[in-house]
Motif scaffolding. Sequence first.
Motif, PDB file in Angstrom:
ATOM      1  N   VAL A  71       3.774   2.646  -2.693  1.00 10.77           N
ATOM      2  CA  VAL A  71       5.053   2.911  -2.024  1.00 10.77           C
ATOM      3  C   VAL A  71       4.943   2.529  -0.547  1.00 10.77           C
ATOM      4  O   VAL A  71       3.997   2.897   0.132  1.00 10.77           O
ATOM      5  CB  VAL A  71       5.422   4.407  -2.163  1.00 10.77           C
ATOM      6  N   LEU A  72       5.931   1.753  -0.088  1.00  5.80           N
ATOM      7  CA  LEU A  72       5.956   1.329   1.308  1.00  5.80           C
ATOM      8  C   LEU A  72       6.854   2.270   2.090  1.00  5.80           C
ATOM      9  O   LEU A  72       8.074   2.270   1.918  1.00  5.80           O
ATOM     10  CB  LEU A  72       6.489  -0.111   1.393  1.00  5.80           C
ATOM     11  N   THR A  73       6.259   3.087   2.954  1.00  2.00           N
ATOM     12  CA  THR A  73       7.084   3.998   3.749  1.00  2.00           C
ATOM     13  C   THR A  73       7.660   3.225   4.943  1.00  2.00           C
ATOM     14  O   THR A  73       7.129   2.183   5.330  1.00  2.00           O
ATOM     15  CB  THR A  73       6.247   5.172   4.303  1.00  2.00           C
ATOM     16  N   GLU A  74       8.726   3.756   5.524  1.00  2.00           N
ATOM     17  CA  GLU A  74       9.364   3.085   6.655  1.00  2.00           C
ATOM     18  C   GLU A  74       8.393   2.986   7.839  1.00  2.00           C
ATOM     19  O   GLU A  74       8.346   1.958   8.524  1.00  2.00           O
ATOM     20  CB  GLU A  74      10.653   3.837   7.039  1.00  2.00           C
ATOM     21  N   ALA A  75       7.570   4.008   8.052  1.00  2.00           N
ATOM     22  CA  ALA A  75       6.631   3.980   9.190  1.00  2.00           C
ATOM     23  C   ALA A  75       5.628   2.830   9.010  1.00  2.00           C
ATOM     24  O   ALA A  75       5.371   2.070   9.950  1.00  2.00           O
ATOM     25  CB  ALA A  75       5.908   5.320   9.294  1.00  2.00           C
ATOM     26  N   ILE A  76       5.095   2.680   7.803  1.00  2.00           N
ATOM     27  CA  ILE A  76       4.108   1.610   7.593  1.00  2.00           C
ATOM     28  C   ILE A  76       4.807   0.252   7.601  1.00  2.00           C
ATOM     29  O   ILE A  76       4.275  -0.733   8.108  1.00  2.00           O
ATOM     30  CB  ILE A  76       3.312   1.839   6.289  1.00  2.00           C
ATOM     31  N   ARG A  77       6.024   0.208   7.073  1.00  2.00           N
ATOM     32  CA  ARG A  77       6.765  -1.067   7.094  1.00  2.00           C
ATOM     33  C   ARG A  77       6.912  -1.582   8.526  1.00  2.00           C
ATOM     34  O   ARG A  77       6.713  -2.764   8.798  1.00  2.00           O
ATOM     35  CB  ARG A  77       8.161  -0.908   6.457  1.00  2.00           C
ATOM     36  N   GLU A 133       7.482  -5.363   0.155  1.00  2.00           N
ATOM     37  CA  GLU A 133       6.879  -4.562  -0.906  1.00  2.00           C
ATOM     38  C   GLU A 133       6.522  -5.455  -2.099  1.00  2.00           C
ATOM     39  O   GLU A 133       5.414  -5.427  -2.622  1.00  2.00           O
ATOM     40  CB  GLU A 133       7.891  -3.499  -1.325  1.00  2.00           C
ATOM     41  N   GLU A 187      -1.096   1.915   3.009  1.00  2.00           N
ATOM     42  CA  GLU A 187      -1.930   2.496   4.079  1.00  2.00           C
ATOM     43  C   GLU A 187      -3.257   1.730   4.147  1.00  2.00           C
ATOM     44  O   GLU A 187      -3.725   1.366   5.230  1.00  2.00           O
ATOM     45  CB  GLU A 187      -2.152   3.991   3.739  1.00  2.00           C
TER      46      GLU A 187
END
Length: 301
Positions: free
Chosen positions: A15-21, A45, A61
């Motif tokens: 899952v790609l979170t907005e923070a990591i994106r 993604e 991550e």
Amino acid sequence: MDQAEDLPLNPARPVLTEAIRQVLSAHIEQLCGIHLGPEKAYLLEHRLTPLINRYKLAGFEGLKERLVNRLDPEIRDRVIEAVATHETAFFRDRHPFEALRLTVLPQAAKRWQATRDSLGQRPRPIRIWSAACSSGQEPWSVAMAIQEWLPLCGVPGLAQGDFSILATDLSPPVLSQAREGIYTEAEVARGLTTGQRARFTVQLPGPKPRFQIKPELRAMVEFRCVNLLENAKGLGLFDVILCRNVLIYFTDALKRQICEMFHSMLMPGGYLILGAAESLFGITESFQTERAGDTLLFRKP
Ligand SMILES: C[S@@+](CC[C@H](N)C(=O)[O-])C[C@H]1O[C@@H](n2cnc3c(N)ncnc32)[C@H](O)[C@@H]1O
């Protein structure tokens, strides 16, 4: 209960979170200029998940750790390769190659002839740069167009050896295909007529038809790995620069920086050729525009 309802949805899908994106997008833009805003989260993604699986990373991550924190060069190259679009074809859009034959090459040949007449000796070759050449179809098409045009050009003494084509890209895997000049039947059929295929390629032995660009054309093109974000002025001056279908992925500020660099790398009177859907409108006024058939050319005054 339906059996499928017991199973988690896409168990292996990271899952790609907005923070990591945000971190990944900023880092990718810094590496190669490709701007991936929040609307491109799905693309990021979709294109990076196979890489996470292949390198057995701990999701996005883990990818961030290797790419951004550890600056792993292998992961960097794979990420750039995954997010860049390498779509290309021989004589892509056709009309820019007509502009090359009818306007750009004749102008360059005229300058070459005038220099030869004033020096009383052969001048330096006419230099053409295919910047962001992907798997090579663009520089090979330029070399083919030159070979087709030369016998009709009307400049006595101008020969194939008076042209030099530099083809560059950021991505090592596409560059190695470009350098080998080997294409499948389908790739060759995208843009080459059967006459051009027979004239400019040789069929290689093997179970599947593959075609290699002939040695005399290969002698005209040099391939190098060049990132357009870096200062490329050391490559010297050019009569023509083609930079097609790559600036669309960059911000306006970066387009401006790269086009100003191109401007400083063109001979006076030299041409910049962009992709069919690209323009310098609102980017820079350093070039004069000139229409040649369906192609808008950008000329350094
Ligand atoms: C869509 S292809 C265009 C190929 C060819 N110019 C054409 O129009 O058919 C875009 C190419 O730009 C390259 N590219 C992307 N960012 C780049 C950069 N910062 N420097 C050099 N090449 C880059 C990619 O690797 C890709 O091969």
